[in-house]
Design an enzyme around this catalytic site. Structure first.
Site, PDB file in Angstrom:
ATOM      1  NE  ARG A 190      -3.283  -0.212   3.029  1.00 27.00           N
ATOM      2  CZ  ARG A 190      -3.762  -0.190   4.278  1.00 27.00           C
ATOM      3  NH1 ARG A 190      -3.708  -1.297   5.023  1.00 27.00           N
ATOM      4  NH2 ARG A 190      -4.277   0.905   4.774  1.00 27.00           N
ATOM      5  CB  CYS A 266      -1.194   3.564  10.198  1.00 25.39           C
ATOM      6  SG  CYS A 266      -2.501   4.190  11.274  1.00 25.39           S
TER       7      CYS A 266
END
Length: 309
Positions: A190, A266
């Protein structure tokens, strides 16, 4: 200001505190991803550490104009939640989650940011508690005696805004030794943009000049007797190795010596807490958290997204 407690406690240490009559408040802070087929509150009602209360991190949060969840609450919201949970400023708050270590560090970050340093997490959480054959409660939870929690003082340096992150990312770290180093706790795919985000329609990629440090690299996996997997924090020496592998020994030394401020990020501000906690175990105090994290960053703009490795 409350007295500082140890960041990590084993289940047996917590049980000994409880048996001794120490004034502790056990808090289940389990949180699951929105697409997970599990409900944290229902699981708490079915099975918990005796005397525990439930902290819903999505409810004890400030509203966000982008609709983001579990954002850092304002001090009134935090104080009111503590009062309902029977927590006073002097209470030793012991947090845990059903993953082992996943969402409890985020809850601990919240308490510490409001100056409630008499707070800890159970390393290994509920699964390790059960694995250690400690008592479990399955009847309806008791209601705590409401407490009084005076309006706390919030540590302003704990949270970073989108504007601060963008400004920081535009500083060339090779020429400005005091720019903040951003650590991204998401999975590497990601971060590089090769894997899609779990939130539909959200671009993957990363904040320019940020470093990939997947939160699992600070954790070790275990299995219970019945095959359930759970996590605990790695020893500090292993956490240091993971940090060095991510940013290089030179930058890691600067971080540990307090010469390079750090911001943890995150997907939505949850697992960034694991990085925060791991760095705390290394003695690093100058660690902030980008509360919106990648979800807020990518929703706001695509002009500041990096997909290079």
């Amino acid at each position: 200001m409350s007295t500082a407690a140890r960041l990590l406690l084993s289940p047996r240490q917590v049980n000994e505190l409880s048996v001794s009559g120490a004034h502790i408040s056990l808090i289940d802070s389990t949180w699951y991803m929105p697409n997970a087929p599990r409900n944290a509150k229902d699981e708490f009602l079915a099975k918990r550490i005796p005397g525990a209360q439930f902290l819903d991190l999505d409810e004890v949060a400030s509203p966000h104009k982008l609709g983001l969840k579990h954002m850092m609450p304002d001090k009134e919201t935090f104080a009111h939640a503590c009062e309902k949970l029977g927590i006073s400023p002097s209470t030793h708050v012991v947090l845990y989650d059903a993953h082992g270590v996943f969402s409890s560090p985020r809850a601990l970050f919240m308490f510490r940011s409001f100056g409630h340093e008499n707070s800890s997490i159970i390393d290994g959480g509920l699964p390790r508690w059960i694995e250690d054959d400690l008592p479990i409660e399955t009847s309806l939870p008791s209601q705590p005696q409401p407490a009084v929690y005076a309006s706390p003082k919030f540590e302003d340096k704990s949270i970073r805004s989108y504007e601060q992150i963008v400004a920081n990312s535009q500083v060339d770290p090779s020429t400005n030794e005091w720019s903040e180093l951003v650590l991204d706790a998401r999975p590497k795919g990601r971060y590089t943009g090769t894997d899609s985000e779990p939130r539909p329609g959200l671009s993957s990629g990363h904040i320019p000049h940020s470093y990939s440090l997947t939160f699992n690299l600070f954790l070790q996996k275990h299995k219970t007797k019945d095959g359930q997997e759970y996590s605990t924090l790695l020893p500090p020496a292993e956490i240091k190795k993971a940090l060095e592998a991510a940013v290089g020994p030179k930058e890691a030394s600067k971080i540990i010596r307090g010469e390079r401020p750090v911001v943890a990020s995150c997907g939505s501000g949850m697992t960034a807490g694991v990085l925060w906690l791991g760095l705390q175990l290394l003695g690093v105090k100058n660690v902030g958290l980008y509360d919106e994290s990648w979800t807020g960053y990518a929703m706001r703009s695509t002009s500041h997204i990096d997909k290079t490795t």
